[in-house]
Design a protein around this motif. Sequence first.
Motif, mmCIF file in Angstrom:
data_model
loop_
_atom_site.group_PDB
_atom_site.id
_atom_site.type_symbol
_atom_site.label_atom_id
_atom_site.label_comp_id
_atom_site.label_asym_id
_atom_site.label_seq_id
_atom_site.Cartn_x
_atom_site.Cartn_y
_atom_site.Cartn_z
ATOM 1 N N ASP A 1 0.823 -1.217 0.000
ATOM 2 C CA ASP A 1 0.000 0.000 0.000
ATOM 3 C C ASP A 1 0.852 1.260 0.000
ATOM 4 N N ASP A 2 1.921 1.244 0.769
ATOM 5 C CA ASP A 2 2.832 2.392 0.799
ATOM 6 C C ASP A 2 3.494 2.590 -0.573
ATOM 7 N N LEU A 3 3.881 1.499 -1.201
ATOM 8 C CA LEU A 3 4.523 1.599 -2.518
ATOM 9 C C LEU A 3 3.548 2.106 -3.581
ATOM 10 N N VAL A 4 2.294 1.717 -3.473
ATOM 11 C CA VAL A 4 1.290 2.218 -4.414
ATOM 12 C C VAL A 4 1.104 3.724 -4.240
ATOM 13 N N SER A 5 1.077 4.180 -3.010
ATOM 14 C CA SER A 5 0.926 5.624 -2.796
ATOM 15 C C SER A 5 2.147 6.382 -3.304
ATOM 16 N N GLN A 6 3.337 5.805 -3.166
ATOM 17 C CA GLN A 6 4.539 6.430 -3.721
ATOM 18 C C GLN A 6 4.470 6.496 -5.241
ATOM 19 N N ALA A 7 3.941 5.453 -5.861
ATOM 20 C CA ALA A 7 3.798 5.452 -7.323
ATOM 21 C C ALA A 7 2.774 6.501 -7.765
ATOM 22 N N ARG A 8 1.694 6.640 -7.018
ATOM 23 C CA ARG A 8 0.705 7.682 -7.348
ATOM 24 C C ARG A 8 1.322 9.071 -7.259
ATOM 25 N N THR A 9 2.117 9.292 -6.216
ATOM 26 C CA THR A 9 2.788 10.577 -6.052
ATOM 27 C C THR A 9 3.751 10.831 -7.206
ATOM 28 N N ALA A 10 4.489 9.816 -7.601
ATOM 29 C CA ALA A 10 5.433 9.955 -8.717
ATOM 30 C C ALA A 10 4.687 10.257 -10.017
ATOM 31 N N GLU A 11 3.530 9.620 -10.216
ATOM 32 C CA GLU A 11 2.752 9.888 -11.425
ATOM 33 C C GLU A 11 2.204 11.314 -11.413
ATOM 34 N N GLN A 12 1.726 11.760 -10.261
ATOM 35 C CA GLN A 12 1.221 13.128 -10.162
ATOM 36 C C GLN A 12 2.327 14.139 -10.436
ATOM 37 N N HIS A 13 3.520 13.856 -9.963
ATOM 38 C CA HIS A 13 4.660 14.740 -10.210
ATOM 39 C C HIS A 13 4.976 14.790 -11.706
ATOM 40 N N LEU A 14 4.958 13.653 -12.356
ATOM 41 C CA LEU A 14 5.216 13.612 -13.798
ATOM 42 C C LEU A 14 4.133 14.370 -14.563
ATOM 43 N N ARG A 15 2.875 14.143 -14.207
ATOM 44 C CA ARG A 15 1.771 14.841 -14.887
ATOM 45 C C ARG A 15 1.871 16.351 -14.684
ATOM 46 N N ALA A 16 2.224 16.769 -13.474
ATOM 47 C CA ALA A 16 2.368 18.203 -13.197
ATOM 48 C C ALA A 16 3.524 18.793 -14.000
ATOM 49 N N ALA A 17 4.617 18.046 -14.105
ATOM 50 C CA ALA A 17 5.758 18.512 -14.883
ATOM 51 C C ALA A 17 5.394 18.638 -16.361
ATOM 52 N N GLN A 18 4.611 17.701 -16.869
ATOM 53 C CA GLN A 18 4.167 17.768 -18.262
ATOM 54 C C GLN A 18 3.261 18.981 -18.470
ATOM 55 N N ALA A 19 2.355 19.201 -17.540
ATOM 56 C CA ALA A 19 1.407 20.306 -17.680
ATOM 57 C C ALA A 19 2.098 21.664 -17.571
ATOM 58 N N ASN A 20 3.163 21.743 -16.792
ATOM 59 C CA ASN A 20 3.866 23.007 -16.584
ATOM 60 C C ASN A 20 4.961 23.257 -17.614
ATOM 61 N N GLY A 21 5.100 22.367 -18.577
ATOM 62 C CA GLY A 21 6.104 22.550 -19.619
ATOM 63 C C GLY A 21 7.531 22.434 -19.102
ATOM 64 N N ALA A 22 7.772 21.469 -18.253
ATOM 65 C CA ALA A 22 9.103 21.268 -17.680
ATOM 66 C C ALA A 22 10.093 20.870 -18.773
ATOM 67 N N SER A 23 11.353 21.026 -18.444
ATOM 68 C CA SER A 23 12.402 20.685 -19.415
ATOM 69 C C SER A 23 12.408 19.173 -19.669
ATOM 70 N N LEU A 24 13.026 18.811 -20.766
ATOM 71 C CA LEU A 24 13.121 17.403 -21.128
ATOM 72 C C LEU A 24 13.875 16.610 -20.056
ATOM 73 N N GLU A 25 14.881 17.224 -19.484
ATOM 74 C CA GLU A 25 15.656 16.564 -18.423
ATOM 75 C C GLU A 25 14.788 16.294 -17.202
ATOM 76 N N GLU A 26 13.974 17.276 -16.822
ATOM 77 C CA GLU A 26 13.076 17.106 -15.672
ATOM 78 C C GLU A 26 12.025 16.036 -15.959
ATOM 79 N N LEU A 27 11.479 16.020 -17.164
ATOM 80 C CA LEU A 27 10.500 14.999 -17.537
ATOM 81 C C LEU A 27 11.129 13.613 -17.508
ATOM 82 N N HIS A 28 12.352 13.521 -17.996
ATOM 83 C CA HIS A 28 13.045 12.235 -17.998
ATOM 84 C C HIS A 28 13.268 11.743 -16.566
ATOM 85 N N ARG A 29 13.697 12.635 -15.699
ATOM 86 C CA ARG A 29 13.931 12.282 -14.298
ATOM 87 C C ARG A 29 12.624 11.833 -13.638
#
Length: 102
Positions: free
Chosen positions: A26-54
């Motif tokens: 359950d903890d790992l699933v919540s960490q994965a959700r957080t990581a996905e939200q971070h990626l989606r936010a980075a995509q929406a904010n037009g983050a650099s390619l390096e940030e998106l890759h990370r």
Amino acid sequence: MAKRAPVSPEAAARYDADVALAERFDDLVSQARTAEQHLRAAQANGASLEELHRAGKHLDSALTDVMRAAFAAQRAEIGPRGYDDRIYRRKAMATAPVRATG
């Protein structure tokens, strides 16, 4: 009728490790959700390619950890005997409790 062989110490150790990893699911699933939200936010904010890759690599790592925990839960549901006896493991895979974890 032949007596069953006892569970080997290696199988018991692997079982204990799988139980410990499965408990973190359950903890790992919540960490994965957080990581996905971070990626989606980075995509929406037009983050650099390096940030998106990370962010993408972090999400991939988090999802891999979730899958490892899910498979560990499945093996733990079978029990320690399933590590040594492939026929026991295969029969246990067909039971409802094991299928529910997979």
